[in-house]
Design a protein around this motif. Structure first.
Motif: not given
Length: 257
Positions: A64-88
């Motif tokens: 039950f728990f691991v699938p939720g953590l995988l999506i949490q990882l994808a959520l935060f890992g992909s939404t905060f990538v925008g900081f890199a392009i601001i820096s670029d």
């Protein structure tokens, strides 16, 4: 062919930058691993059936728990990538791309491809950690979870880059992302099933597309691949990725024209 070549060119550059600072990959994985270590054992003590059926115990808790953590990882890992392009953008990297013949869309797709690869690697590590704690899931379910992770990453990373390119300010980007993502995460049932909540909360939770995706992944980990929950989750994941990629592409091409 030019688009594919340009995408791979941007991807290779982004991967080299990521490999120079592998700490970011580790830091991104730290939060879900801490949840796995500190919160996961609490679920093993819940009575049988509390997590949506089954006989209870360690294996069911982590299925039950691991699938939720995988999506949490994808959520935060992909939404905060925008900081890199601001820096670029601030460093003039985006401006230099504009004066080259490289495809404007490839500037986005190459970065997104890098993010997908990084998240898949992080997901493998998280699943292995889950196995060490007692996760037992069929191999087809694990492979299917990678498909969901890639779809979520494609969609959210595309939107993240587009929004960041429009705002061009970390001070505006961070609170905007948090104000959108945090409620969606809380309404997705990552930690506990939303069926435990009152009716009004379950109704509000239906607005979160990630709830359907997580429910579908949990069905797969339970060995159910062809039911309504799986079809709904896959349809939502594909639709979310397609819409977000389309929106991100339009903004990115216009801003880099």
């Amino acid at each position: 062919m030019s688009f594919i070549h340009d995408t791979l060119l941007i991807f290779r550059r982004q991967m080299r930058l990521a490999l120079r600072t592998p700490a970011f990959v580790t830091i991104g994985l730290l939060q879900p691993v801490l949840y796995l270590v500190l919160f996961g054992p609490l679920l093993t003590r819940l009575p049988a059936g509390a997590l949506g059926g089954g006989s209870g115990g360690t294996a069911e808790a982590y299925r039950f728990f691991v699938p939720g953590l995988l999506i949490q990882l994808a959520l935060f890992g992909s939404t905060f990538v925008g900081f890199a392009i601001i820096s670029d953008w601030r460093a003039g990297v985006i401006e230099r791309y504009r004066v080259t013949p490289v495809s404007r869309l490839a500037i986005l797709s190459g970065r997104v491809l890098r993010d997908v690869v990084a998240l898949v690697v992080q997901s493998i590590v998280l699943i292995l950690a889950g196995v060490a704690f007692g996760l037992r899931a069929p191999l087809p379910a694990v492979l299917m979870s990678f498909v969901f992770i890639m779809l979520v990453a494609i969609g959210l990373a595309s939107v993240s880059y587009a929004v960041a390119l429009l705002l061009r300010s970390e001070d505006a980007f961070a609170p905007l992302i948090n104000s959108v993502i945090v409620p969606l995460v809380l309404l997705s049932g990552i930690m506990l099933p939303m069926t435990l909540g009152p009716g009004w909360l379950q109704g509000i939770a239906r607005i979160s597309p990630f709830r359907y995706i997580i429910d579908a992944m949990r069905e797969a980990y339970a060995g159910h691949y062809f039911d309504t929950v799986m079809v709904e989750g896959l349809a939502v994941a594909v639709g979310l990725a397609a819409v977000c990629l389309w929106l991100g592409s339009r903004v990115f091409v216009r801003e880099n024209a």
